[in-house]
Design a protein around this motif. Structure first.
Motif, PDB file in Angstrom:
ATOM      1  N   LEU A 165       0.801  -1.231   0.000  1.00 34.40           N
ATOM      2  CA  LEU A 165       0.000   0.000   0.000  1.00 34.40           C
ATOM      3  C   LEU A 165       0.824   1.266   0.000  1.00 34.40           C
ATOM      4  CD1 LEU A 165       0.075   0.099   3.433  1.00 34.40           C
ATOM      5  CD2 LEU A 165      -1.810  -1.439   2.976  1.00 34.40           C
ATOM      6  N   GLU A 167       0.884   3.466  -2.096  1.00 35.57           N
ATOM      7  CA  GLU A 167       0.187   4.624  -2.678  1.00 35.57           C
ATOM      8  C   GLU A 167      -0.494   5.486  -1.631  1.00 35.57           C
ATOM      9  OE1 GLU A 167      -0.220   1.559  -3.711  1.00 35.57           O
ATOM     10  OE2 GLU A 167       0.159   1.445  -5.864  1.00 35.57           O
ATOM     11  N   SER A 168      -0.957   4.868  -0.533  1.00 36.41           N
ATOM     12  CA  SER A 168      -1.768   5.651   0.395  1.00 36.41           C
ATOM     13  C   SER A 168      -0.924   6.384   1.432  1.00 36.41           C
ATOM     14  CB  SER A 168      -2.778   4.745   1.097  1.00 36.41           C
ATOM     15  OG  SER A 168      -2.118   3.684   1.715  1.00 36.41           O
ATOM     16  N   MET A 169       0.386   6.141   1.441  1.00 35.45           N
ATOM     17  CA  MET A 169       1.245   6.820   2.407  1.00 35.45           C
ATOM     18  C   MET A 169       2.009   7.946   1.718  1.00 35.45           C
ATOM     19  SD  MET A 169       1.326   5.964   5.536  1.00 35.45           S
ATOM     20  CE  MET A 169       1.864   4.886   6.823  1.00 35.45           C
ATOM     21  N   PRO A 170       1.825   9.185   2.151  1.00 38.81           N
ATOM     22  CA  PRO A 170       2.635  10.252   1.575  1.00 38.81           C
ATOM     23  C   PRO A 170       4.115  10.048   1.924  1.00 38.81           C
ATOM     24  CG  PRO A 170       0.849  11.133   2.924  1.00 38.81           C
ATOM     25  CD  PRO A 170       0.908   9.671   3.171  1.00 38.81           C
ATOM     26  N   VAL A 173       5.342  11.155   5.317  1.00 38.25           N
ATOM     27  CA  VAL A 173       5.021  10.313   6.458  1.00 38.25           C
ATOM     28  C   VAL A 173       5.965   9.113   6.504  1.00 38.25           C
ATOM     29  CG1 VAL A 173       3.248   8.850   7.471  1.00 38.25           C
ATOM     30  CG2 VAL A 173       2.632  11.048   6.513  1.00 38.25           C
TER      31      VAL A 173
ATOM     32  N   HIS B 117      -4.845  12.509   8.945  1.00 35.48           N
ATOM     33  CA  HIS B 117      -4.337  11.381   8.168  1.00 35.48           C
ATOM     34  C   HIS B 117      -3.766  10.418   9.191  1.00 35.48           C
ATOM     35  CE1 HIS B 117      -1.454   9.071   5.784  1.00 35.48           C
ATOM     36  NE2 HIS B 117      -2.178   9.392   4.737  1.00 35.48           N
ATOM     37  N   GLY B 119      -1.629   8.100   9.153  1.00 38.77           N
ATOM     38  CA  GLY B 119      -0.170   7.961   9.148  1.00 38.77           C
ATOM     39  C   GLY B 119       0.497   9.121   9.862  1.00 38.77           C
ATOM     40  N   ALA B 170      -5.594   0.474   5.655  1.00 42.43           N
ATOM     41  CA  ALA B 170      -5.318   0.893   4.281  1.00 42.43           C
ATOM     42  C   ALA B 170      -5.538  -0.270   3.326  1.00 42.43           C
ATOM     43  CB  ALA B 170      -3.881   1.406   4.177  1.00 42.43           C
ATOM     44  N   SER B 181      -6.450   4.911   0.743  1.00 38.59           N
ATOM     45  CA  SER B 181      -6.390   6.198   1.425  1.00 38.59           C
ATOM     46  C   SER B 181      -6.289   5.976   2.919  1.00 38.59           C
ATOM     47  CB  SER B 181      -7.651   7.004   1.112  1.00 38.59           C
ATOM     48  OG  SER B 181      -7.679   8.142   1.928  1.00 38.59           O
ATOM     49  N   LEU B 182      -5.731   6.954   3.609  1.00 37.01           N
ATOM     50  CA  LEU B 182      -5.704   6.895   5.067  1.00 37.01           C
ATOM     51  C   LEU B 182      -6.247   8.179   5.664  1.00 37.01           C
ATOM     52  CD1 LEU B 182      -2.382   5.074   5.944  1.00 37.01           C
ATOM     53  CD2 LEU B 182      -4.682   4.356   6.496  1.00 37.01           C
TER      54      LEU B 182
END
Lengths: 214, 480
Positions: A165, A167-170, A173, B117, B119, B170, B181-182
């Protein structure tokens, strides 16, 4: 591509067992460094290439492959000539527990409702097996520095799951999480030195002054 | 947006300043300066109309965040003034790490309140754990190193498990065929369609992970050690700051889970876990002779109460939000006063530290008043929040849970009283050497101010605060 990933993950699993069973802390730290470098390779293999992934790969390799092992070896150097302390389960007990955990991880992962793209991949079972190996090492080792190695195994297992995953973590972060991990190991390294100074041993089993009086 | 960024950067700048200042005596003054500016900023943010969230939805200050932000700002201000005099007492000890760590921790706590978010929230909470670790070790002896090691290991493993829980969440979006998405709002929208296995697994891991941070039983074992060995003001930050951060993490995952279809499982788990924590705490509070460890178990008790409130829902949400303020600030009164008494007697055991009311009248009185405030005596805020939570249990027909709550809270009260009363009123042991401690203005004014705030909230709650708490509770209630 996926066969290359699977082969790398098999090496990761073997390293888990090696870390669990080794007498020598130095070997365990080196092994965890190799595991860190492999983990750094994985994001580039699991995802289509772009700059963010490459950056992430490099950061992970630097952090898990070099920086953290270097900190741990530094902590080890100051406390050398230590008696080697057998884990609570014994060395072979550790290995057997690790092997059982790996088997369970595979059996369990097969029953999970995975997305179709991820079925048949080693990523989920390898992740669960590494997390469990980390727990076993953490719970059964008696020297503080070995417990840190166990904690790193646990972190690595979680990282493997994160491959599914990205993609969902910037990036901010993810980089922050790595920085926090390095800081945590740095702090733990300092504490290990202090434990050694105060107790003239890294055996956490001797730390018993804080408990409820009967 | 700019204001929020400034609020997070300010303590970091203060931390840098504290690191660079070489004079051990002047350095602590950085703390009150940062604290006052931070309090001002928070006041502006709370008064301002709701700010738009950041472009990617990472940062957003909602009503729940505001409640926590307010509590952190007030608590930190009290600690910072207290620190000036405390560190003057301990001038033989280098305070660079303490002054830096406190401010890094404040920055991370502020970050946690605005993070939308998961994270980012995790990152902020992890940073608070790390920033406080060297501070627990401030006294540099064998006992404090043991406490620090337990704190570091249990909290690190806990927070790692919380990260795994976030990953599961996630992954639930991916397995459910949604765009990964988170972000909190988006996940709330997704929740009803998320695969149940992953959602449940995520909930359990985050409950264990953030629960370790909060100190819920059975992951509470680091707490008495860390609270017992850390200086009073560090204990205040741990009990009123870090533990609340863990609760904030739990609130966020609850917000997502409660948006799913069948929430009975989550609620029952939370109530059960909370009651268990309160029971364990009550058992250890009876016969506890060390008054700092006693405060740790009291913290376990109140974290359990938070968890029960989250599981009950309804009016208990309002109680929980009020309790964030009441418990956090009340803990500040007790820990700071306890730190004073500890120094006055050079002991934190009720066998030796007796008769605080004669030896240090201000601190002794504050310790007693703080005890009454925290255990839910009127007119202090915790009385009203605890009543709200307990009455919810009865109105929902959960009579057994309600009765258990009453019984356990009473046991905890009696257990604490058995330590607090001799410490405050007992006969001072004659054979012990007198320490050079005396009640100084900056050592008693901060806990007194905190006590007045908790009392004021209880007797006469300002209308805007009442509205804020109501909005925060409504956010928890919201089921899309």
């Amino acid at each position: 591509m996926s066969s290359a990933i699977d082969q790398l993950l098999v090496i990761v699993l073997l390293i888990n067992i090696l870390v669990l069973g080794t007498h020598r802390t130095r070997v365990a730290i080196r092994a965890i460094a190799v595991q860190g470098i492999i983990l750094g390779l994985l994001p580039s293999l699991t995802h289509t290439f772009h700059l963010q992934i490459l950056l992430m790969s490099i950061l992970v390799m630097l952090a898990k492959g070099f920086c953290i092992p270097w900190l741990l070896l530094g902590a080890l150097k100051k406390v050398e000539q230590q008696e080697s302390l057998a884990p609570y389960l014994g060395y072979s007990g550790n290995v057997i527990a690790g092997a059982i955990a790996t088997g369970l991880a595979f059996a369990f992962a097969a029953r999970l409702p995975l997305a179709t793209a991820h079925q048949g991949l080693l990523i989920v079972p390898a992740s669960l097996a590494t997390i469990m190996a980390g727990f076993i090492d953490l719970a059964s080792r008696r020297k503080a520095i070995n417990q840190v190695v166990g904690y790193l195994l646990l972190e690595n297992g979680i990282f493997i799951f994160g491959l599914l995953l990205t993609e969902s973590m910037p990036l901010m972060v993810e980089a922050g999480a790595l920085l926090d991990l390095i800081a945590a190991i740095f702090v733990m390294g300092i504490i290990i030195n202090q434990i050694n100074r105060e107790f003239s041993s890294m055996d956490t089993g001797r730390m018993t002054s804080l408990r409820e009086v009967e | 947006m700019g204001l929020i960024a400034f609020m997070v950067m300010l303590p970091l700048a203060g931390a840098l300043a504290a690191w660079l200042i070489t004079d051990n005596r002047k350095r602590p003054w950085v703390l009150p300066v940062t604290a006052c500016l931070n309090l001002l900023l928070v006041a502006i943010l709370l008064a301002a109309p709701e700010l738009p969230s950041s472009p990617k939805g990472l940062i957003h200050l909602d009503a729940i965040g505001k409640v926590f932000l307010l509590e952190f700002a007030i608590l930190f201000t009290a600690c910072s003034f207290y620190a000036v005099n405390y560190l003057h007492y301990r001038k033989e000890r280098n305070n660079r790490i303490l002054c830096t760590g406190m401010q890094v921790c404040l920055a991370a706590m502020s970050m946690a309140t605005v993070a939308h978010h998961l994270g980012l929230l995790w990152l902020a909470i992890e940073t608070t754990t790390l920033a406080m670790a060297p501070l627990v070790y401030f006294n540099r002896n064998a006992r404090s190193i043991e406490a620090t090691w337990k704190y570091m290991l249990i909290c690190s493993v806990g927070i790692a498990l919380a990260l795994l829980g976030i990953f599961f969440l996630a992954y639930a979006t991916i397995a459910g065929g949604m765009e990964p998405s988170l972000e909190l709002e988006r996940l709330q929208g997704y929740a009803p369609a998320l695969p149940r296995v992953w959602l449940n697994a995520s909930f359990v891991f985050m409950l264990v992970g953030y629960g370790a941070k909060m100190g819920l039983a059975p992951m509470h074992t680091w707490k008495p050690d860390a609270y017992g060995e850390a200086p009073g003001l560090v204990g205040t930050m741990l009990a009123g700051g870090l533990a609340n951060c863990g609760f904030l993490g739990l609130i966020r995952i609850y917000q997502i889970c409660s948006a799913a279809n069948n929430v009975a499982y989550f609620r029952a788990t939370l109530v059960g876990m909370g009651l268990f924590s309160i029971a364990v705490a009550a058992a250890f509070l009876v016969r506890q002779t060390d008054f700092k460890r006693m405060l740790a178990y009291s913290s376990v008790e109140h974290m359990g109460l938070f968890t029960v409130a989250l599981g009950l829902g309804g009016k208990a949400f309002f109680g929980a939000m009020l309790h964030v303020l009441g418990n956090g600030l009340g803990k500040g009164v007790l820990f700071l006063a306890a730190g004073n008494i500890h120094r006055a007697f050079a002991s934190k055991n009720r066998e030796y530290a007796r008769g605080a009311i004669r030896r240090a009248p201000w601190s002794g009185t504050l310790f007693l008043a703080g005890f009454f405030a925290l255990t839910g005596s009127p007119p202090f805020a915790p009385f009203f929040s605890e009543i709200a939570i307990i009455s919810t249990a009865f109105t929902q027909g959960r009579t057994v849970s309600g009765l258990l709550l009453v019984l356990l809270l009473m046991t905890a009260f009696l257990g604490m009283a058995m330590t607090v009363i001799p410490v405050v009123f007992g006969d001072p042991p004659a054979d012990r050497q007198r320490t050079r401690y005396h009640d100084a203005f900056l050592l008693v004014a901060p806990p007194l101010a905190l006590l007045l705030v908790t009392g004021t909230i209880g007797i006469w709650m300002p209308a805007p605060l009442y509205q804020l708490l109501g909005e925060a509770a409504a956010l928890l209630e919201k089921m899309p």
